[in-house]
Design a protein around this motif. Sequence first.
Motif, mmCIF file in Angstrom:
data_model
loop_
_atom_site.group_PDB
_atom_site.id
_atom_site.type_symbol
_atom_site.label_atom_id
_atom_site.label_comp_id
_atom_site.label_asym_id
_atom_site.label_seq_id
_atom_site.Cartn_x
_atom_site.Cartn_y
_atom_site.Cartn_z
ATOM 1 N N ALA A 1 0.845 -1.191 0.000
ATOM 2 C CA ALA A 1 0.000 0.000 0.000
ATOM 3 C C ALA A 1 0.882 1.243 0.000
ATOM 4 C CB ALA A 1 -0.908 0.010 1.221
ATOM 5 N N SER A 2 0.558 2.189 -0.868
ATOM 6 C CA SER A 2 1.328 3.426 -0.917
ATOM 7 C C SER A 2 0.437 4.594 -1.294
ATOM 8 C CB SER A 2 2.504 3.298 -1.883
ATOM 9 O OG SER A 2 2.061 2.909 -3.159
ATOM 10 N N PHE A 3 0.927 5.779 -0.979
ATOM 11 C CA PHE A 3 0.218 7.026 -1.222
ATOM 12 C C PHE A 3 1.224 8.019 -1.790
ATOM 13 C CE2 PHE A 3 -0.583 11.341 0.356
ATOM 14 C CZ PHE A 3 -1.819 11.588 -0.201
ATOM 15 N N ILE A 4 0.848 8.694 -2.874
ATOM 16 C CA ILE A 4 1.716 9.711 -3.463
ATOM 17 C C ILE A 4 0.950 11.023 -3.547
ATOM 18 C CG2 ILE A 4 3.035 10.420 -5.493
ATOM 19 C CD1 ILE A 4 3.490 7.472 -6.124
ATOM 20 N N TYR A 5 1.573 12.064 -3.004
ATOM 21 C CA TYR A 5 1.040 13.420 -3.053
ATOM 22 C C TYR A 5 1.768 14.144 -4.170
ATOM 23 C CZ TYR A 5 -0.638 17.951 -1.402
ATOM 24 O OH TYR A 5 -1.262 19.176 -1.293
ATOM 25 N N VAL A 6 1.032 14.537 -5.211
ATOM 26 C CA VAL A 6 1.611 15.236 -6.355
ATOM 27 C C VAL A 6 1.267 16.715 -6.225
ATOM 28 C CG1 VAL A 6 1.700 15.405 -8.868
ATOM 29 C CG2 VAL A 6 1.283 13.173 -7.788
ATOM 30 N N SER A 7 2.301 17.546 -6.175
ATOM 31 C CA SER A 7 2.089 18.992 -6.064
ATOM 32 C C SER A 7 2.724 19.688 -7.261
ATOM 33 C CB SER A 7 2.685 19.524 -4.764
ATOM 34 O OG SER A 7 4.094 19.363 -4.761
ATOM 35 N N SER A 8 2.465 20.978 -7.342
ATOM 36 C CA SER A 8 2.998 21.788 -8.425
ATOM 37 C C SER A 8 3.624 23.048 -7.831
ATOM 38 C CB SER A 8 1.854 22.159 -9.381
ATOM 39 O OG SER A 8 2.320 22.916 -10.452
ATOM 40 N N PRO A 9 4.719 23.527 -8.415
ATOM 41 C CA PRO A 9 5.354 24.735 -7.887
ATOM 42 C C PRO A 9 4.382 25.924 -7.928
ATOM 43 C CG PRO A 9 6.718 23.733 -9.598
ATOM 44 C CD PRO A 9 5.411 23.005 -9.587
ATOM 45 N N PRO B 1 0.001 4.046 9.019
ATOM 46 C CA PRO B 1 1.344 3.681 8.569
ATOM 47 C C PRO B 1 1.374 2.550 7.548
ATOM 48 C CG PRO B 1 0.958 2.880 10.789
ATOM 49 C CD PRO B 1 -0.226 3.735 10.418
ATOM 50 N N GLU B 2 0.230 1.900 7.328
ATOM 51 C CA GLU B 2 0.195 0.864 6.296
ATOM 52 C C GLU B 2 0.422 1.451 4.903
ATOM 53 O OE1 GLU B 2 -4.124 2.003 7.103
ATOM 54 O OE2 GLU B 2 -2.293 1.784 8.238
ATOM 55 N N PHE B 3 0.180 2.763 4.771
ATOM 56 C CA PHE B 3 0.439 3.445 3.500
ATOM 57 C C PHE B 3 1.830 4.067 3.538
ATOM 58 C CE2 PHE B 3 -4.226 3.532 3.571
ATOM 59 C CZ PHE B 3 -4.485 3.017 2.311
ATOM 60 N N ARG B 4 2.697 3.605 2.679
ATOM 61 C CA ARG B 4 3.997 4.237 2.496
ATOM 62 C C ARG B 4 3.722 5.553 1.783
ATOM 63 N NH1 ARG B 4 8.690 1.772 -1.332
ATOM 64 N NH2 ARG B 4 10.344 3.167 -0.659
ATOM 65 N N SER B 5 4.199 6.674 2.329
ATOM 66 C CA SER B 5 3.844 7.991 1.805
ATOM 67 C C SER B 5 4.992 8.649 1.057
ATOM 68 C CB SER B 5 3.404 8.908 2.952
ATOM 69 O OG SER B 5 2.293 8.370 3.612
ATOM 70 N N GLY B 6 4.667 9.191 -0.117
ATOM 71 C CA GLY B 6 5.666 9.878 -0.922
ATOM 72 C C GLY B 6 5.129 11.186 -1.467
ATOM 73 N N HIS B 7 6.054 12.059 -1.843
ATOM 74 C CA HIS B 7 5.706 13.352 -2.420
ATOM 75 C C HIS B 7 6.514 13.560 -3.686
ATOM 76 C CE1 HIS B 7 6.485 17.757 -2.877
ATOM 77 N NE2 HIS B 7 5.163 17.721 -2.880
ATOM 78 N N VAL C 1 -2.139 12.970 -14.646
ATOM 79 C CA VAL C 1 -2.363 14.046 -13.679
ATOM 80 C C VAL C 1 -2.427 15.353 -14.455
ATOM 81 C CG1 VAL C 1 -1.366 15.315 -11.735
ATOM 82 C CG2 VAL C 1 -1.265 12.819 -11.781
ATOM 83 N N PHE C 2 -3.599 15.965 -14.476
ATOM 84 C CA PHE C 2 -3.805 17.193 -15.230
ATOM 85 C C PHE C 2 -3.965 18.418 -14.353
ATOM 86 C CE2 PHE C 2 -5.555 13.690 -17.818
ATOM 87 C CZ PHE C 2 -4.618 13.730 -18.834
ATOM 88 N N THR C 3 -4.050 18.215 -13.047
ATOM 89 C CA THR C 3 -4.166 19.310 -12.105
ATOM 90 C C THR C 3 -3.505 18.902 -10.795
ATOM 91 O OG1 THR C 3 -5.717 20.891 -11.107
ATOM 92 C CG2 THR C 3 -6.424 18.592 -11.181
ATOM 93 N N ALA C 4 -3.149 19.887 -10.013
ATOM 94 C CA ALA C 4 -2.525 19.605 -8.715
ATOM 95 C C ALA C 4 -3.291 20.358 -7.633
ATOM 96 C CB ALA C 4 -1.059 20.041 -8.735
ATOM 97 N N PRO C 5 -3.286 19.816 -6.433
ATOM 98 C CA PRO C 5 -2.649 18.579 -6.037
ATOM 99 C C PRO C 5 -3.437 17.360 -6.500
ATOM 100 C CG PRO C 5 -3.832 19.495 -4.184
ATOM 101 C CD PRO C 5 -3.943 20.483 -5.306
ATOM 102 N N ALA C 6 -2.714 16.264 -6.626
ATOM 103 C CA ALA C 6 -3.326 14.961 -6.899
ATOM 104 C C ALA C 6 -2.873 14.020 -5.799
ATOM 105 C CB ALA C 6 -2.903 14.442 -8.266
ATOM 106 N N LEU C 7 -3.816 13.322 -5.207
ATOM 107 C CA LEU C 7 -3.553 12.399 -4.103
ATOM 108 C C LEU C 7 -3.866 11.000 -4.614
ATOM 109 C CD1 LEU C 7 -4.410 15.279 -2.993
ATOM 110 C CD2 LEU C 7 -4.859 14.122 -0.874
ATOM 111 N N LEU C 8 -2.833 10.192 -4.770
ATOM 112 C CA LEU C 8 -2.957 8.888 -5.409
ATOM 113 C C LEU C 8 -2.691 7.760 -4.419
ATOM 114 C CD1 LEU C 8 -0.808 9.745 -8.574
ATOM 115 C CD2 LEU C 8 -3.268 10.054 -8.283
#
Length: 113
Positions: free
Chosen positions: A22-30, A50-56, A71-78
Amino acid sequence: MATFQELTSIEAVRDFYLGQRASFIYVSSPGCGVCASLFPQIEPILASHPEFRSGHVDLGSVPEIAGEFSVFTAPALLFFANGKEIHREVRIVPIEPFTKKVEQLSRLVASLD
């Protein structure tokens, strides 16, 4: 707080979620105000799961992420389970419904064992 791993290349992103339970990725934009204000609100939610490994990942640093995950807009939470996307939220994310969705996804991930 959840420890978010900074992902600085498309290869790092792939290595991060592929093969993980299980993982989670937070996609942001400058320069994205919504991205900056939402991130500190989701950190404690993911810290309690904590079962979700979290990344940015930042779209400015890793533009390939847009094509890789549509991903066409930010933020995107995947959210991913066993390398497959299972849920996504984009742009304006109300915290209370998001918290409930994370609980639901947590139960789903637990049922995969």
